[in-house]
Design a protein around this motif. Structure first.
Motif, short mmCIF file in Angstrom:
data_model
loop_
_atom_site.label_atom_id
_atom_site.label_comp_id
_atom_site.label_asym_id
_atom_site.label_seq_id
_atom_site.Cartn_x
_atom_site.Cartn_y
_atom_site.Cartn_z
N SER A 9 1.80 -2.36 -3.95
CA SER A 9 0.96 -3.49 -3.55
C SER A 9 -0.13 -3.72 -4.58
N ARG A 11 -2.85 -5.02 -3.73
CA ARG A 11 -4.09 -5.03 -2.95
C ARG A 11 -4.61 -3.61 -2.75
N SER A 14 -4.44 -2.32 0.90
CA SER A 14 -3.08 -2.53 1.39
C SER A 14 -2.65 -1.55 2.48
N TYR A 15 -1.83 -2.06 3.41
CA TYR A 15 -1.30 -1.21 4.48
C TYR A 15 -0.25 -0.24 3.95
N SER A 16 0.61 -0.73 3.04
CA SER A 16 1.66 0.18 2.52
C SER A 16 1.03 1.31 1.71
N PRO A 90 5.08 -3.42 -0.11
CA PRO A 90 5.10 -4.58 0.79
C PRO A 90 6.51 -5.15 0.84
N MET A 91 6.81 -5.93 1.89
CA MET A 91 7.99 -6.80 1.85
C MET A 91 7.53 -8.13 1.28
N ASN A 93 8.98 -11.84 0.31
CA ASN A 93 10.12 -12.75 0.38
C ASN A 93 11.43 -12.02 0.68
N PHE A 94 11.36 -11.27 1.75
CA PHE A 94 12.51 -10.59 2.38
C PHE A 94 13.00 -9.36 1.62
N GLY A 138 4.31 -8.75 6.72
CA GLY A 138 3.50 -9.67 7.52
C GLY A 138 4.16 -9.99 8.85
N GLY A 139 5.50 -10.13 8.85
CA GLY A 139 6.26 -10.42 10.06
C GLY A 139 7.11 -9.21 10.45
N GLN A 148 13.46 -12.29 10.69
CA GLN A 148 13.73 -12.69 9.31
C GLN A 148 14.77 -11.74 8.72
N THR A 176 1.79 -7.22 10.05
CA THR A 176 0.40 -7.03 9.60
C THR A 176 -0.38 -8.34 9.65
C1 LIG Z 1 4.37 -13.12 -2.26
C2 LIG Z 1 4.40 -12.61 -0.84
C3 LIG Z 1 5.58 -12.71 -0.13
C4 LIG Z 1 5.63 -12.24 1.19
N1 LIG Z 1 6.82 -12.28 1.85
C5 LIG Z 1 6.92 -11.77 3.09
C6 LIG Z 1 8.18 -11.74 3.77
O1 LIG Z 1 9.21 -12.15 3.28
N2 LIG Z 1 8.20 -11.21 5.00
C7 LIG Z 1 7.08 -10.71 5.62
O2 LIG Z 1 7.19 -10.22 6.74
N3 LIG Z 1 5.88 -10.70 4.99
C8 LIG Z 1 5.77 -11.22 3.75
N4 LIG Z 1 4.58 -11.20 3.08
C9 LIG Z 1 3.40 -10.56 3.73
C10 LIG Z 1 3.25 -9.10 3.30
O3 LIG Z 1 4.46 -8.38 3.47
C11 LIG Z 1 2.17 -8.41 4.12
O4 LIG Z 1 0.92 -9.08 3.89
C12 LIG Z 1 2.02 -6.94 3.82
O5 LIG Z 1 1.07 -6.37 4.68
C13 LIG Z 1 1.59 -6.73 2.37
O6 LIG Z 1 1.61 -5.36 2.08
P1 LIG Z 1 0.25 -4.59 1.73
O7 LIG Z 1 -0.60 -4.67 2.98
O8 LIG Z 1 0.71 -3.19 1.45
O9 LIG Z 1 -0.38 -5.28 0.57
C14 LIG Z 1 4.49 -11.65 1.78
C15 LIG Z 1 3.29 -11.58 1.05
C16 LIG Z 1 3.25 -12.04 -0.24
C17 LIG Z 1 1.97 -11.92 -1.03
#
Ligand SMILES: Cc1cc2nc3c(=O)[nH]c(=O)nc-3n(C[C@H](O)[C@H](O)[C@H](O)COP(=O)(O)O)c2cc1C
Length: 205
Positions: A9, A11, A14-16, A90-91, A93-94, A138-139, A148, A176
């Protein structure tokens, strides 16, 4: 015990990252003398495949300047030295973020980390070791309520299996973007409890 700890990540909050750090802390509690090699792809991304590296991989019978393999060798050696690998991602875009894909592009190398047998048949050359993967999304992509497609787990499973890493354990921290901070903190604790249970069972075996 040697741990390779990878984060993806960008960030800092970040959660991960928090979940992968939690797993590493727990392993260190059980193996106080363990060492940790850090590869922070999120904060210090590695470059994507360069022209020389791509040429070398695309023309396996041509002589190669060893300099273009230097990063790949460094990353593969980190992996070979590790008894356990912990990845926070992180995830995006899938699937996985491109910084992790850039790492995979350096680590999967024909004749070095896998052997190509018949067309399409690859045999991993690394010894298996546990790989713990914290996935923040995020989802929701796993289990009940998934809304998704999930190309992250199948992709990482195929890529790491290709080089001989079969013992993958995914630890999702989902929604998240939607959960309250209390619910997230509970989901976080539950994920680490699942990790504890798995790790102590695996350790006892
Ligand atoms: C470019 C981008 C694409 C993302 N695509 C998805 C996605 O496909 N599915 C999803 O559930 N969340 C998606 N998210 C949300 C992140 O997975 C989520 O904010 C996650 O907590 C980020 O990880 P982190 O907290 O470790 O930074 C996306 C975020 C970003 C910035």
């Amino acid at each position: 015990m040697k741990i390779l700890h990878i984060d993806c990540s960008p960030r800092p909050e970040s959660y991960s990252r928090a979940l992968s750090a939690g797993m590493v802390d727990r392993i260190l509690d059980l193996y106080p003398g363990a060492s940790v090699t850090r590869r922070d792809l999120g904060r210090n991304p590695i470059p994507h495949a360069t022209e020389d590296y791509a040429r070398a991989l695309s023309n396996p019978h041509e002589e190669v300047d060893p300099a273009c393999m230097q990063l790949s060798e460094e990353l593969i050696c980190e992996l070979e030295m590790a008894d356990a690998v912990v990845i926070g991602t992180p995830m995006n875009n899938f699937t996985i973020p491109s910084v992790l894909k850039a790492w995979i592009d350096q680590v999967l190398r024909s004749g070095r980390t896998f052997a190509s047998k018949a067309p399409g048949q690859k045999v991993g050359l690394l010894k298996d070791r546990p790989v713990y993967i914290a996935v923040a999304s995020g989802g929701v992509f796993a289990d009940e309520g998934a809304s998704q497609p999930d190309f992250l787990r199948p992709y990482l499973t195929a890529a790491l299996k290709c080089i001989g890493l079969h013992s993958l354990h995914f630890l999702p921290l989902q929604a998240t973007a939607f959960l309250s901070s209390d619910a997230l903190s509970q989901a976080f604790d539950e994920a680490l409890t699942r990790f504890d249970e798995h790790f102590s069972t695996a350790r006892a075996a």
